[in-house]
Every structure is written in C-alpha cells, then in structure tokens.
Enzyme design. Structure first.
Site, PDB file in Angstrom:
ATOM      1  N   LYS A 115      35.538  79.843  44.010  1.00 55.66           N
ATOM      2  CA  LYS A 115      36.059  78.510  44.772  1.00 55.66           C
ATOM      3  C   LYS A 115      35.621  77.349  44.033  1.00 55.66           C
ATOM      4  O   LYS A 115      36.239  76.392  44.212  1.00 55.66           O
ATOM      5  CB  LYS A 115      35.541  78.658  46.041  1.00 55.66           C
ATOM      6  CG  LYS A 115      36.225  79.688  47.059  1.00 55.66           C
ATOM      7  CD  LYS A 115      35.577  79.559  48.418  1.00 55.66           C
ATOM      8  CE  LYS A 115      36.151  80.367  49.388  1.00 55.66           C
ATOM      9  NZ  LYS A 115      35.603  80.491  50.791  1.00 55.66           N
ATOM     10  N   LYS A 195      49.129  91.556  45.346  1.00 53.71           N
ATOM     11  CA  LYS A 195      48.962  91.480  46.662  1.00 53.71           C
ATOM     12  C   LYS A 195      49.560  90.486  47.671  1.00 53.71           C
ATOM     13  O   LYS A 195      49.596  89.354  47.167  1.00 53.71           O
ATOM     14  CB  LYS A 195      47.346  91.525  46.818  1.00 53.71           C
ATOM     15  CG  LYS A 195      46.899  91.866  48.477  1.00 53.71           C
ATOM     16  CD  LYS A 195      45.632  91.628  48.274  1.00 53.71           C
ATOM     17  CE  LYS A 195      45.071  91.469  49.874  1.00 53.71           C
ATOM     18  NZ  LYS A 195      43.568  90.762  49.662  1.00 53.71           N
ATOM     19  N   LYS A 198      48.189  84.249  51.007  1.00 46.70           N
ATOM     20  CA  LYS A 198      48.686  83.186  51.345  1.00 46.70           C
ATOM     21  C   LYS A 198      48.596  81.928  50.312  1.00 46.70           C
ATOM     22  O   LYS A 198      49.299  81.039  50.120  1.00 46.70           O
ATOM     23  CB  LYS A 198      47.842  82.785  52.444  1.00 46.70           C
ATOM     24  CG  LYS A 198      48.484  82.531  53.844  1.00 46.70           C
ATOM     25  CD  LYS A 198      47.499  82.290  55.120  1.00 46.70           C
ATOM     26  CE  LYS A 198      47.394  83.134  55.907  1.00 46.70           C
ATOM     27  NZ  LYS A 198      46.179  83.308  56.874  1.00 46.70           N
TER      28      LYS A 198
END
Ligand code: SF4
Length: 332
Positions: A115, A195, A198
């Site tokens: 992140k 996969k 979102k």
C-alpha cells in the site's frame, strides 16, 4: 462457545467474488453462532486509505455495505452487526496494542509495503492498521476469524499480540484462528484478467446489486475459450470463465449440459451465456429486491446498526475494564 469476528470494508458495491467468498460464509456462520457472530463495517480502517474514504461518500458506503449484507440474508436480529466507529473501545484497545507492537513488525507486513509503495507520505494509521485489526478481533475474544488468505500475516500478528499481552499482563486473550474460504480466490474477473477485484475497476466485477442488464452487457462480451474461434469448433469449459460462473450460479443439469455440449460444439457461446444469465437472474433478483426494500426503509437499517453497536459494546465494555485494570490504569 467461541465467537466469530469479521471486518467488512465499506468500499463500494460488493461483487460476486465478495458474495461467494465472504458474504455467504457470514450468513452460514451467523446461523451457526447467532449473536456470538460479530460483523463490523470497518470505517476506521477505511480512513487509512484517503483515496477510498472520501468523506462525501463514506457514510453512504457504510450504509450500503450494511444493506448489501442484510439483503444477502444476514439477519441483524440474529447476529451482531455494527459499525466500527460506533464502538470506541476498538480505538482504545488498538492504542494499547500499538504500544506493545514493535514498529519493525508492522513495517514487515506485506500489505503495508504494497500500500505504501506508491505513496510519497505514509499516514501513521496505515502502519498501525494491523494493531487496530488485532483490537477488532481480541476486543470480543473471538476465536474464529473468517478472512481471505491475504490476511494470514495480520492474523499471525494478532496471535502474537495476544501472546505478548498475556505474557506481560496475565492470561486475557485467546489466540484466534483464521478460517479461509478459498472459493473467493477462484472467481475470475469478467474481463478475463485474473481474480475479480474492485481495485481493477468495474470492467472486472459483477456487482451483486448491479442492474441485470448491465451484468448481461458484461457477460455478453466476456472472453470464452480462446481456441474456440468458430461456432463449430469444440470448446474446453475448463479454461472458460463462463463455465466457472456456471458452477456458481447454475443448477447441476445445466452445468453438466454445458460441460458436455461445449466439448462437442453442441452449444454456442452466446446460448451458453444466456443460460448462465438465467441462473444469475434467479440468484440476484431476490437479493436486489430485498436491497430495494431496505433502501426504502433507511430507519430499519439505522436502528439495526444502533442496536448492533449496543450489543457489541455490551461484550466490549467488560473486556476493556479487564484490560485497563491489567495494564494498571488508575480506577476512580
Ligand atoms: S460454450 Fe460456454 S463454456 Fe464453452 S467456451 Fe463457450 S462460453 Fe465457454
């Protein structure tokens, strides 16, 4: 009886990967554990990612996530469903855990590294995220934590924090066990690129509350077996994402029919997709109708969340009292 805890990110509309991977599992565990299953929309975690927690949308997304979970069958009168920021004990326990956890261990977390890789300035909250997650779970002394496999490292750290607290202050917390649902990892994105996720945008996902004509538009152009160029070419359903979806949405005779007919070019891809759409429609229509009813009655959802927070606090308050006493805070 052990408790179940799971955190749900309020990050937009859930997709069928979330539904088959997590939400249905919540419903199953809810039936088994009743009020001892705690589900929490983790808005405090959401604000560690400024890009995903625009204050203009955070409340609506939190509300929508509750609606989606209630619509798929999670009954707030049978389980404990609440919003993380409504139970301030999460933050109090997280601070105590933050003080117990070496910075080096937090910096080792793979998700933290992923992140922060693109960030110029790293919010401290992002580093402390696993301490808050440990607090979410241990505040309820939960023993069972249904999570995705990407959370393995965080659960390990939670167990480590429980051990450390117990060692310093006396036996208090159980070491929770992660329960994985591997189905989630096998659901491919409708664009055919890995996969369903979102983070890859709407071209990858089929939303459980997405209008059915929009779902069909995505399925219509979804890739199939690339070796099947002409209608008369036999196909291989084992390499086709449409067949993966059939296994989720269609009944056994339809799955068997596609499995046989695809291999001998007895069915065309458009017809195969239409059959899939029948299963999708049968599956999603009652969920979407229930979501509409819930949206039309927002006070039901708000009352359920207020009640859930009360129930969660009734469990959390004595645990925090025990923690404060063991840590040595002055009691007045
Ligand atoms: S017939 Fe169905 S399973 Fe076979 S390649 Fe076409 S879409 Fe895929």
């Amino acid at each position: 009886m052990s408790r179940v805890f799971s955190g749900i990110q309020p990050t937009g509309e859930p997709h069928i990967g979330n539904y088959f991977g997590a939400m249905r599992n919540y419903v199953r565990l809810g039936e088994q554990y009743g009020k001892q299953s705690l589900y929490c929309v983790v808005d405090l975690h959401a604000i560690t990612n400024p890009a995903a927690s625009d204050p203009r949308y955070l409340a609506a997304r939190t509300f929508d996530m509750a609606v989606a979970n209630f619509a798929v069958g999670l009954d707030p009168s049978q389980v404990t469903f609440f919003v993380q920021s409504h139970v301030p004990e999460h933050q109090e326990l997280a601070w105590i855990f933050t003080c117990l956890t070496p910075v080096g261990e937090l910096e080792r977390m793979t998700q933290y590294k992923d992140k922060t890789a693109q960030l110029e300035s790293v919010p401290a909250g992002l580093l402390m995220y696993p301490a808050l997650m440990a607090a979410d779970i241990l505040l309820y002394k939960a023993g069972v934590v249904p999570v995705g496999e990407d959370q393995t490292q965080h659960i390990e750290l939670t167990r480590e924090i429980a051990r450390k607290f117990n060692h310093h202050f006396g036996e208090t917390f159980p070491e929770p066990q992660a329960v994985y649902n591997k189905e989630a990892l096998r659901i491919p994105g409708v664009d055919g690129h890995g996969k369903m996720s979102k983070s890859k945008g709407e071209t990858s996902t089929l939303g459980i509350l997405e209008p059915l004509d929009s779902v069909w538009q995505k399925l219509r152009v979804a890739p199939t077996d690339p070796a099947r160029v002409r209608r008369t070419d036999p196909g291989n359903p084992d390499v086709c994402l449409i067949f993966d979806y059939h296994k989720l949405f269609s009944d056994l005779p339809t799955i068997e029919l596609v499995n046989v007919e695809c291999r001998r070019a007895g069915i065309g891809c458009v017809d195969c997709k239409k059959k899939l759409m029948e299963g999708v429609t049968a599956h999603l229509t009652p969920i979407q109708e229930r979501a509409e009813e819930l949206r039309a009655d927002p006070s039901y959802v708000r009352d359920a969340l207020a009640q859930g927070a009360q129930e969660a606090r009734a469990i959390a308050a004595p645990v925090m009292e025990e923690v404060r006493e063991k840590v040595g805070f002055l009691k007045v």
